[in-house]
Design a protein around this motif. Sequence first.
Motif, short mmCIF file in Angstrom:
data_model
loop_
_atom_site.label_atom_id
_atom_site.label_comp_id
_atom_site.label_asym_id
_atom_site.label_seq_id
_atom_site.Cartn_x
_atom_site.Cartn_y
_atom_site.Cartn_z
N LEU A 70 0.89 -1.14 0.02
CA LEU A 70 0.21 0.00 -0.09
C LEU A 70 0.94 1.29 -0.05
CD1 LEU A 70 -3.09 0.95 0.07
CD2 LEU A 70 -2.73 1.30 2.72
N TYR A 71 0.74 2.17 -1.07
CA TYR A 71 1.59 3.26 -1.19
C TYR A 71 1.65 4.29 -0.04
CZ TYR A 71 3.72 7.50 -3.29
OH TYR A 71 4.70 8.54 -3.40
N ASP A 72 0.73 4.48 0.55
CA ASP A 72 0.39 5.33 1.81
C ASP A 72 1.35 4.79 2.92
OD1 ASP A 72 -1.00 6.88 0.10
OD2 ASP A 72 -2.78 6.69 1.33
N ALA A 73 1.66 3.45 3.09
CA ALA A 73 2.28 2.97 4.18
C ALA A 73 3.31 2.00 3.73
CB ALA A 73 1.18 1.88 4.75
N ALA A 74 3.86 2.52 2.80
CA ALA A 74 5.37 1.63 2.22
C ALA A 74 6.38 2.20 2.89
CB ALA A 74 5.36 1.98 0.50
N ARG A 75 6.33 3.40 3.52
CA ARG A 75 7.40 3.90 4.07
C ARG A 75 7.27 4.59 5.59
NH1 ARG A 75 7.16 5.62 -1.06
NH2 ARG A 75 6.20 7.57 -0.53
N ALA A 88 17.75 15.47 12.38
CA ALA A 88 16.52 15.25 13.22
C ALA A 88 15.75 13.46 13.11
CB ALA A 88 15.27 16.23 13.12
N ALA A 89 16.56 12.89 12.09
CA ALA A 89 15.98 11.63 11.86
C ALA A 89 16.42 10.81 12.88
CB ALA A 89 16.40 11.22 10.73
N MET A 90 15.16 9.88 13.14
CA MET A 90 15.28 8.91 14.25
C MET A 90 15.05 7.46 13.81
SD MET A 90 12.82 10.43 17.24
CE MET A 90 12.99 9.20 18.40
N TRP A 91 14.10 7.13 13.27
CA TRP A 91 14.26 5.82 12.38
C TRP A 91 13.37 5.98 11.19
CZ3 TRP A 91 16.81 2.82 15.39
CH2 TRP A 91 16.84 2.79 16.96
N THR A 92 13.89 5.23 10.10
CA THR A 92 13.21 5.17 8.88
C THR A 92 12.90 3.57 8.53
OG1 THR A 92 15.25 5.23 7.73
CG2 THR A 92 14.42 7.11 8.36
N GLY A 93 12.16 3.53 7.48
CA GLY A 93 11.71 2.29 7.00
C GLY A 93 11.37 2.18 5.66
N LEU A 191 -2.76 -7.16 1.06
CA LEU A 191 -1.74 -5.89 1.14
C LEU A 191 -0.92 -5.77 2.15
CD1 LEU A 191 -5.22 -3.62 0.54
CD2 LEU A 191 -3.45 -4.34 -1.21
N VAL A 192 0.14 -5.23 1.92
CA VAL A 192 1.37 -5.11 3.05
C VAL A 192 1.64 -3.39 3.41
CG1 VAL A 192 3.64 -5.87 3.55
CG2 VAL A 192 2.21 -7.30 2.20
N GLY A 193 2.07 -3.08 4.64
CA GLY A 193 2.11 -1.73 4.91
C GLY A 193 2.86 -1.86 6.20
N PHE A 194 3.56 -0.58 6.64
CA PHE A 194 3.93 -0.12 7.70
C PHE A 194 2.71 0.09 8.63
CE2 PHE A 194 8.04 0.22 5.90
CZ PHE A 194 8.86 -0.38 6.90
N ASP A 195 2.68 0.02 9.95
CA ASP A 195 1.79 0.69 10.97
C ASP A 195 2.35 2.23 10.96
OD1 ASP A 195 -0.21 1.26 12.50
OD2 ASP A 195 0.88 0.38 14.37
N VAL A 196 1.52 2.97 10.37
CA VAL A 196 2.12 4.53 10.15
C VAL A 196 0.95 5.45 10.92
CG1 VAL A 196 3.40 4.19 8.02
CG2 VAL A 196 1.08 4.67 7.94
N THR A 197 1.55 6.82 11.20
CA THR A 197 0.63 7.75 11.87
C THR A 197 -0.06 8.69 10.55
OG1 THR A 197 2.52 9.31 11.92
CG2 THR A 197 2.23 7.73 13.81
N PRO A 198 -1.11 9.28 10.88
CA PRO A 198 -1.59 10.42 9.73
C PRO A 198 -0.39 11.20 9.40
CG PRO A 198 -2.93 10.23 11.67
CD PRO A 198 -1.66 9.61 12.34
N GLN A 199 0.77 11.58 10.20
CA GLN A 199 1.68 12.45 9.65
C GLN A 199 2.53 11.71 8.66
OE1 GLN A 199 1.00 12.16 12.68
NE2 GLN A 199 0.11 13.99 13.34
N MET A 200 2.73 10.44 8.82
CA MET A 200 3.45 9.72 7.97
C MET A 200 2.70 9.49 6.79
SD MET A 200 5.27 6.74 10.50
CE MET A 200 6.03 7.34 12.06
N VAL A 201 1.65 9.12 6.83
CA VAL A 201 0.84 8.96 5.66
C VAL A 201 0.78 10.31 4.61
CG1 VAL A 201 -1.87 8.87 4.78
CG2 VAL A 201 -0.75 7.34 6.48
#
Length: 219
Positions: A70-75, A88-93, A191-201
Amino acid sequence: MFLRARHLIAGVCLGVMVNAGAFAVQAQQQRGRGEETGEDQAKKEDEWGDRNLRLKAVKAEGPCPFVKVLYDAARYHEFKDNREATSAAMWTGEINGVSSDCAYKGEDPIEVGMTIGFSLGRGPMADGETKVYRYWVAVTEKDTTVLAKQYFDLPVTFRPGEQKVDISVPIEDIVIPRADITVSGSNFEVLVGFDVTPQMVAFNRDGKHFRYTSAVEQK
């Protein structure tokens, strides 16, 4: 690092009933890939081409479910104080891609197996060396209803000074029951995706991209 977990995901008989099917997830952390040699390429083709030997025992008699990220949750991007900057980066995926296979015949349920590729990063503002990334796998009726969704935790430990880790996660035994022989895999999506916040979306929808590279890749 080798992780193993076993969970349950609900399967579906299209418009008729909901059953449960078990699937397992394993994670293999691969470090220091560097430039690919012929041997490396052959190994990759073996790992991604031979995705699920168990499924090969039964050839699918119809199309497989469409498996995609899922594009919105791919990163996944986590910044200190929500300040979108390298410092300011902490964690990325990032989910690099998914390969899949399926098997079913007659009125048997559809069995799906897949491998998910992750690239995970640790920024200068990360708290510690271990991060538990959370992602999900969902089964849906094509373009409509989410029939089942399962969350997974993916703990990753970075070595001192390490900024990037690549991990391949095989997932087996996704079972989708069918109402009858006329219901093919084309009726479903996985479908596959990260568990993301609205800000990440919002970050992902804007097409923004932030990813660490390994020391070897930077050379």
